[in-house]
Design an enzyme around this catalytic site. Structure first.
Site, PDB file in Angstrom:
ATOM      1  N   LYS A 147       0.849  -1.196   0.000  1.00  0.00           N
ATOM      2  CA  LYS A 147       0.000   0.000   0.000  1.00  0.00           C
ATOM      3  C   LYS A 147       0.883   1.244   0.000  1.00  0.00           C
ATOM      4  CE  LYS A 147      -3.817  -1.919   2.804  1.00  0.00           C
ATOM      5  NZ  LYS A 147      -4.875  -1.938   1.798  1.00  0.00           N
TER       6      LYS A 147
ATOM      7  N   ARG B 242      -9.600 -12.037   2.687  1.00  0.00           N
ATOM      8  CA  ARG B 242     -10.354 -13.201   2.197  1.00  0.00           C
ATOM      9  C   ARG B 242      -9.537 -14.490   2.346  1.00  0.00           C
ATOM     10  NH1 ARG B 242     -11.089 -10.092  -3.363  1.00  0.00           N
ATOM     11  NH2 ARG B 242     -11.127  -8.454  -1.789  1.00  0.00           N
TER      12      ARG B 242
END
Ligand code: BES
Ligand code: MN
Ligand code: ZN
Length: 488
Positions: free
Chosen positions: A267, A341
């Site tokens: 990020k 996930r």
């Protein structure tokens, strides 16, 4: 020091306190005091005169304070807006009390008529509002300036149990906030697991932790894959609350990424800044578990938390790597920043084996849900309409904004992988749905399941209503309302 909340049968004109809080609604466009005539008379009508003069609109949370100058035992009267008369409900009382609890943090004793005639749900919501609104995270401040609020008297016919239950829900939320607000240097998988363990005895649940060894033996490839880049080992936390004669069995699964740097799919600095809060789903589950016994929940509840850091390093999982989830399904990791996930899929597959009546997962899963709904709403997905309705109702009871999102099964082909059963990231458009579709692949035996994407409301940029800036503890109370509503 926790604020005392006490019921009181005293009359508003007779109670002595630092501030007496009364409500006002909008009716026919102008503000009207609720239950305030006797107080207005004691001040020779000057209260209503003052409200007119200050252009008070009675919007929810709007506040005006008038000193009583010895004409009443209460030192001052605080009028708080409740919005349109026809729309006053427990959520409005919670919001208004939240604002009051924050704004009057310098006082010691408050009494309020908001609870009079509001029913158990209204009184409970007001109590929650006062406790939550006066919350501040001061652990790391050298000059903490805590709230001075000592006691809130709820006037009217309010039972001790109503107050005890309100306190349990508010304190569960506060626990979730505290965990979320702690920096990643103090909350990491091992310490998070330890917090859950420490809670087990007092809160009345059993806690089992899987470390790296058990995770490897049992094949939790998603959690292990994400943890690979970090010096800190992952943990899988299992908290089981079992009432005598359970009326059902549900599982709550929380995403516990204690820091999300994105991994090798790194990020940028701005997006990474708040990523200590990427365990807010886990915090909501642990918070909820802390209150099951106090609320006398009738169903058995298993709380699961998949906890890991997501960091880049020479040992980190790489884009293109394939991992094997719990239960054997394989995944190509094309983006290491879609790590939530990966850790949740293991837990969901594990949960399905236990044959629960329903599974809820709670996760700060996608930035895309914030694009869709903004920062103050949880988007939820479900494979079951009845469960979706239950969640809507629970969120309503808890005063949390939830919105059901669609799962378009034809989009699933965008997660097809050339090399594995599925890949973990697809197109940018519909990103929140893509996250839900990934998780849905691991839901077996048609177990009713819902996925709560709390990326937006898990953190607040500023104070509003009963929500305080920073970690919000969102979903904790909705989870509690949901389990409280089952087995009845
Ligand atoms: N933890 C983030 C989601 C997030 C973003 C939470 C902003 C709170 C605020 C999650 O792990 C993530 O990075 N998701 C990616 C998914 C993408 C790579 C498919 C995202 O949203 O960009
Ligand atoms: Mn991520
Ligand atoms: Zn994340």
């Amino acid at each position: 020091m926790p604020i005392q909340i006490v019921p009181s049968g005293e009359e508003p004109t007779g109670i002595s306190c630092d501030a007496l809080v009364i409500g006002a609604v909008k009716s026919d466009g102008s503000p009207r005091l609720v239950d305030g005539d006797a107080l207005d008379q004691a001040l020779d009508g000057q209260l209503s005169e003052y409200l007119n003069a200050t252009n008070f609109k009675a919007n929810v949370g709007e506040m005006v304070e008038v000193p009583t100058l010895g004409r009443l035992p209460a030192s001052s009267l605080v009028v708080v807006g409740l919005g349109a008369a026809s729309e006053v409900d427990p959520s409005v009382l919670r919001r208004a009390s939240g604002t009051v609890g924050r704004r009057l943090a310098e006082r010691k004793t408050i009494a309020t008529t908001l609870s009079r005639g509001a029913g158990a749900d209204g009184a409970s919501a007001a109590a929650e509002g006062f406790i939550l609104g006066s919350y501040r995270f001061t652990v790391h401040k050298s000059d903490p300036k805590p709230s001075s609020l000592e006691r809130v008297s709820l006037l009217g016919d309010v039972s001790e149990q109503t107050i005890e239950h309100a306190r349990a829900r508010a304190e569960a939320t506060i626990l979730a906030r505290d965990l979320t607000n702690e920096p990643a240097s103090s909350i990491y998988p091992q310490s998070l697991a330890q917090r859950a363990k420490d809670l087990a005895d007092v809160a009345g649940f059993e806690c089992t932790i899987f470390g790296e060894k058990e995770l490897a033996e049992k094949g939790f490839g998603g959690i292990l894959g994400v943890a690979q880049g970090s010096e800190k080992p992952p943990r899988f936390i299992q908290m089981r609350y079992r009432p005598s004669d359970p009326q059902g069995f549900v599982i709550l699964v929380g995403k516990g990424i204690t820091f999300d740097s994105g991994g090798l799919s790194l990020k940028d600095a701005k997006s990474m800044e708040q990523m200590k809060t990427d365990m807010a789903g886990a915090a909501a589950v642990i918070g909820a578990m802390s209150a099951m016994k106090k609320l006398n929940v009738k169903v058995e509840v298993l709380g699961l938390v998949s906890s890991s850091e997501n960091l880049p390093s020479g040992t980190a999982i790489k884009p293109g790597d394939v991992l094997v989830h719990y239960g054997g399904q394989t995944a190509e990791v094309n983006n290491t920043d879609a790590e939530g996930r990966l850790v949740l899929a293991d837990a969901i597959a594990f949960a399905c084996e236990q044959q629960p009546d329903a599974i809820l997962d709670i996760a700060t899963l996608t930035g895309a849900i914030m694009v869709a709904l903004g920062a103050k709403a949880t988007g939820f997905f479900s494979n079951n309409d009845d469960l979706a309705r239950e969640i809507d109702a629970a969120a309503q009871t808890a005063g949390e904004r939830f919105w059901r999102m669609p799962i378009y099964d034809d989009y699933r082909k965008d997660l097809d992988s050339e090399v594995a059963d599925i890949k973990n990231s697809g197109p940018r458009y519909g990103g929140a749905i893509m996250g839900a579709l990934y998780l849905k692949d691991f839901v077996k035996n048609d177990v009713p399941w819902a996925h709560l994407d709390i990326a937006g409301p898990s953190r607040a940029e500023s104070d509003y209503d009963e929500v305080s800036r920073g970690g919000t503890g969102v979903a904790t109370r909705t989870l509690l309302a949901w389990v409280e509503g089952r087995g009845r």
